[in-house]
Design a protein around this motif. Structure first.
Motif, mmCIF file in Angstrom:
data_model
loop_
_atom_site.group_PDB
_atom_site.id
_atom_site.type_symbol
_atom_site.label_atom_id
_atom_site.label_comp_id
_atom_site.label_asym_id
_atom_site.label_seq_id
_atom_site.Cartn_x
_atom_site.Cartn_y
_atom_site.Cartn_z
ATOM 1 N N LEU A 1 -0.894 13.006 -12.442
ATOM 2 C CA LEU A 1 0.235 11.730 -12.387
ATOM 3 C C LEU A 1 1.322 11.988 -11.886
ATOM 4 N N ASP A 2 1.885 13.746 -12.143
ATOM 5 C CA ASP A 2 3.113 13.666 -11.481
ATOM 6 C C ASP A 2 3.102 13.733 -10.059
ATOM 7 N N ALA A 3 1.954 14.470 -8.865
ATOM 8 C CA ALA A 3 2.186 14.009 -8.074
ATOM 9 C C ALA A 3 2.128 12.305 -7.309
ATOM 10 N N LEU A 4 0.979 11.529 -8.043
ATOM 11 C CA LEU A 4 1.551 10.258 -8.065
ATOM 12 C C LEU A 4 2.755 9.841 -7.354
ATOM 13 N N GLN A 5 3.884 9.666 -9.193
ATOM 14 C CA GLN A 5 5.134 9.161 -9.488
ATOM 15 C C GLN A 5 5.904 10.215 -7.984
ATOM 16 N N THR A 6 5.963 11.716 -7.285
ATOM 17 C CA THR A 6 6.396 12.331 -7.354
ATOM 18 C C THR A 6 6.047 11.359 -5.355
ATOM 19 N N LEU A 7 5.233 11.577 -5.378
ATOM 20 C CA LEU A 7 4.712 10.304 -4.135
ATOM 21 C C LEU A 7 5.161 8.781 -3.850
ATOM 22 N N ALA A 8 4.959 7.746 -4.882
ATOM 23 C CA ALA A 8 6.237 7.057 -5.176
ATOM 24 C C ALA A 8 7.661 6.857 -4.950
ATOM 25 N N LEU A 9 8.628 8.375 -5.615
ATOM 26 C CA LEU A 9 9.511 8.344 -5.331
ATOM 27 C C LEU A 9 10.904 8.262 -4.424
ATOM 28 N N GLU B 1 8.567 7.390 -2.169
ATOM 29 C CA GLU B 1 8.521 6.183 -1.204
ATOM 30 C C GLU B 1 9.497 4.777 -1.346
ATOM 31 N N GLY B 2 10.167 5.158 -3.074
ATOM 32 C CA GLY B 2 11.061 4.608 -3.290
ATOM 33 C C GLY B 2 10.356 3.657 -3.993
ATOM 34 N N ILE B 3 9.485 3.319 -4.557
ATOM 35 C CA ILE B 3 8.273 2.042 -4.969
ATOM 36 C C ILE B 3 8.081 2.922 -6.734
ATOM 37 N N PRO B 4 8.014 2.043 -7.549
ATOM 38 C CA PRO B 4 7.395 2.018 -8.720
ATOM 39 C C PRO B 4 5.808 3.072 -8.706
ATOM 40 N N TYR B 5 5.989 3.860 -9.593
ATOM 41 C CA TYR B 5 4.327 4.455 -9.628
ATOM 42 C C TYR B 5 3.200 3.769 -9.789
ATOM 43 N N GLN B 6 2.759 2.838 -10.553
ATOM 44 C CA GLN B 6 2.128 2.234 -10.892
ATOM 45 C C GLN B 6 2.085 1.037 -10.323
ATOM 46 N N THR B 7 3.419 1.016 -8.583
ATOM 47 C CA THR B 7 2.869 -0.159 -7.475
ATOM 48 C C THR B 7 1.865 0.839 -6.757
ATOM 49 N N LEU B 8 2.688 1.921 -6.551
ATOM 50 C CA LEU B 8 1.847 2.938 -5.524
ATOM 51 C C LEU B 8 -0.121 3.307 -5.534
ATOM 52 N N ILE B 9 0.026 3.166 -6.770
ATOM 53 C CA ILE B 9 -1.256 3.983 -7.507
ATOM 54 C C ILE B 9 -2.523 1.594 -6.824
ATOM 55 N N ALA B 10 -1.585 0.995 -7.878
ATOM 56 C CA ALA B 10 -2.567 -0.475 -7.091
ATOM 57 C C ALA B 10 -2.521 -0.460 -5.913
ATOM 58 N N SER B 11 -1.253 -0.350 -5.308
ATOM 59 C CA SER B 11 -1.776 -0.494 -3.458
ATOM 60 C C SER B 11 -2.897 0.209 -3.375
ATOM 61 N N ILE B 12 -3.185 1.754 -3.586
ATOM 62 C CA ILE B 12 -4.362 2.876 -3.592
ATOM 63 C C ILE B 12 -5.170 1.558 -4.012
ATOM 64 N N LEU B 13 -5.967 1.678 -4.983
ATOM 65 C CA LEU B 13 -6.844 0.875 -5.549
ATOM 66 C C LEU B 13 -6.776 -0.327 -4.534
ATOM 67 N N HIS B 14 -6.334 -0.596 -4.449
ATOM 68 C CA HIS B 14 -6.503 -2.198 -3.516
ATOM 69 C C HIS B 14 -7.164 -1.595 -2.023
ATOM 70 N N LYS B 15 -6.258 -0.881 -1.232
ATOM 71 C CA LYS B 15 -6.340 0.071 -0.518
ATOM 72 C C LYS B 15 -7.996 -0.158 0.236
ATOM 73 N N TYR B 16 -8.355 0.713 -1.167
ATOM 74 C CA TYR B 16 -10.059 1.284 -1.232
ATOM 75 C C TYR B 16 -10.804 0.461 -1.215
ATOM 76 N N ALA B 17 -10.340 -1.230 -1.912
ATOM 77 C CA ALA B 17 -11.442 -1.918 -2.553
ATOM 78 C C ALA B 17 -11.486 -2.684 -0.933
ATOM 79 N N ALA B 18 -10.959 -2.344 -0.383
ATOM 80 C CA ALA B 18 -9.989 -3.644 0.379
ATOM 81 C C ALA B 18 -10.921 -2.458 2.188
ATOM 82 N N GLY B 19 -11.774 -1.807 1.271
ATOM 83 C CA GLY B 19 -12.004 -0.514 2.817
ATOM 84 C C GLY B 19 -11.031 -0.237 3.770
#
Length: 97
Positions: A56-64, A66-84
């Motif tokens: 969680l700390d790593a994801l929050q740091t990455l999101a920071l 990128e300038g986006i909320p960490y929930q948005t980053l997690i959703a984006s990662i999941l979407h990209k993985y699901a889309a292949g």
């Protein structure tokens, strides 16, 4: 003159060959495809997951960064993985052998 990227050169070539056609009822088609896009990206489900504090700390740091909320980053990662479009490094390395 500005240099074109490879993708731009390919698009220009297809236009020059006459491969592109105007769309009849452009506004109607645009509205239809906008509806498809909204439905695709509609966030209508909520999930709960457990993560380690370290992850969680790593994801929050990455999101920071990128300038986006960490929930948005997690959703984006999941979407990209699901889309292949997001693959594991190990799987990628195996496919390149």
């Amino acid at each position: 003159m500005t240099k074109l990227t490879q993708e731009e050169r390919e698009l220009l070539t297809t236009v020059e060959r006459g491969e592109w056609r105007s769309v009849k009822n452009l506004e109607k088609e645009r509205t239809r495809y906008q509806g498809y896009a909204r439905a695709t990206f509609k966030k209508d489900r909520r999930i709960n997951i457990r993560l380690s504090q370290k992850d969680l700390d790593a994801l929050q740091t990455l999101a920071l960064e990128e300038g986006i909320p960490y929930q948005t980053l997690i959703a984006s990662i999941l979407h990209k993985y699901a889309a292949g479009s997001l693959v594991e490094r190990a799987r990628l390395a195996m496919s390149q052998r």
